[in-house]
Design a protein around this motif. Sequence first.
Motif, PDB file in Angstrom:
ATOM      1  N   TYR A  37       0.842  -1.197   0.000  1.00  0.00           N
ATOM      2  CA  TYR A  37       0.000   0.000   0.000  1.00  0.00           C
ATOM      3  C   TYR A  37       0.877   1.247   0.000  1.00  0.00           C
ATOM      4  O   TYR A  37       1.958   1.257   0.577  1.00  0.00           O
ATOM      5  N   GLN A  39       0.573   5.305   1.124  1.00  0.00           N
ATOM      6  CA  GLN A  39      -0.245   6.250   1.862  1.00  0.00           C
ATOM      7  C   GLN A  39       0.372   7.646   1.761  1.00  0.00           C
ATOM      8  O   GLN A  39       1.445   7.891   2.324  1.00  0.00           O
ATOM      9  N   THR A  43      -4.066  11.031   3.875  1.00  0.00           N
ATOM     10  CA  THR A  43      -5.050  10.311   3.071  1.00  0.00           C
ATOM     11  C   THR A  43      -5.107   8.844   3.473  1.00  0.00           C
ATOM     12  O   THR A  43      -4.239   8.343   4.184  1.00  0.00           O
ATOM     13  N   ALA A  44      -6.150   8.171   2.999  1.00  0.00           N
ATOM     14  CA  ALA A  44      -6.279   6.739   3.239  1.00  0.00           C
ATOM     15  C   ALA A  44      -5.265   5.981   2.376  1.00  0.00           C
ATOM     16  O   ALA A  44      -4.830   6.473   1.331  1.00  0.00           O
ATOM     17  N   PRO A  45      -4.884   4.790   2.798  1.00  0.00           N
ATOM     18  CA  PRO A  45      -3.966   3.983   1.992  1.00  0.00           C
ATOM     19  C   PRO A  45      -4.560   3.646   0.631  1.00  0.00           C
ATOM     20  O   PRO A  45      -5.779   3.609   0.453  1.00  0.00           O
ATOM     21  N   LEU A  47      -4.114   0.771  -2.585  1.00  0.00           N
ATOM     22  CA  LEU A  47      -3.556  -0.527  -2.980  1.00  0.00           C
ATOM     23  C   LEU A  47      -2.625  -0.351  -4.181  1.00  0.00           C
ATOM     24  O   LEU A  47      -3.030   0.165  -5.209  1.00  0.00           O
ATOM     25  N   TYR A  88       3.581   0.509   2.880  1.00  0.00           N
ATOM     26  CA  TYR A  88       3.380  -0.587   3.821  1.00  0.00           C
ATOM     27  C   TYR A  88       3.243  -1.914   3.077  1.00  0.00           C
ATOM     28  O   TYR A  88       2.524  -1.992   2.076  1.00  0.00           O
TER      29      TYR A  88
END
Lengths: 110, 120
Positions: A37, A39, A43-45, A47, A88
Amino acid sequence: QSVLAQPPSASGTPGQRVSISCSGSSSNIGSNTVIWYQQLPGTAPKLLIYRSSQRPSGVPDRFSGSKSGTSASLAISGLQSEDEADYYCAAWDDSLSGVIFGGGTKLTVL
Amino acid sequence: EVQLVESGGGLVQPGGSLRLSCAASGFTFSSHWMHWVRQAPGKGLVWVSRINSDGSSTNYADSVKGRFTISKDNAENTLFLQMNSLRAEDAAVYYCARAVLSTRNSLDIWGQGTMVTVSP
């Protein structure tokens, strides 16, 4: 819950190729696929890679993933300033019956 | 538009309870496994729980097992996380996320997150 081991930081200059490692064990990376991921700050992660090397539609082919044994890596070629983010890795862990994440790698584009 | 929207976060005292909701739209909710992932301020991502597509099977992180319950209402396209016996260490932004169809753990759609604060 255990974490996968990632370097806390990485850096590169625009156009360069950088690689981020993710080390696990036989119960997670060794027996399951790896997910990556990105990020961006605040903000949100997002894919980036799943099934260890598959890119969702819309993810540039500058991003690639690989897995060997109990380790995996994310490679970013042609580094761009907008790639500056936290990255991540994640995988299912058979022993824990849960998803485990790496601690994250902060990528800086110099 | 494919979207997840969380709600229900807020300030709660230690030992208290909260119920988070995640409203899904733009896709066939009943076909997807769903997850909750949390992130404390300035920290990394931590997986919390997952539920299978029909809601019959669940998994939890050891840190929340016995205190949190995940559930899924496919008729209402909503995911829930019931959080009981909250502790200071549960404070975080909670994200709901959708697993890629035909996978269980690759999360391709994320909500904006809802903040949970645990403080006296």
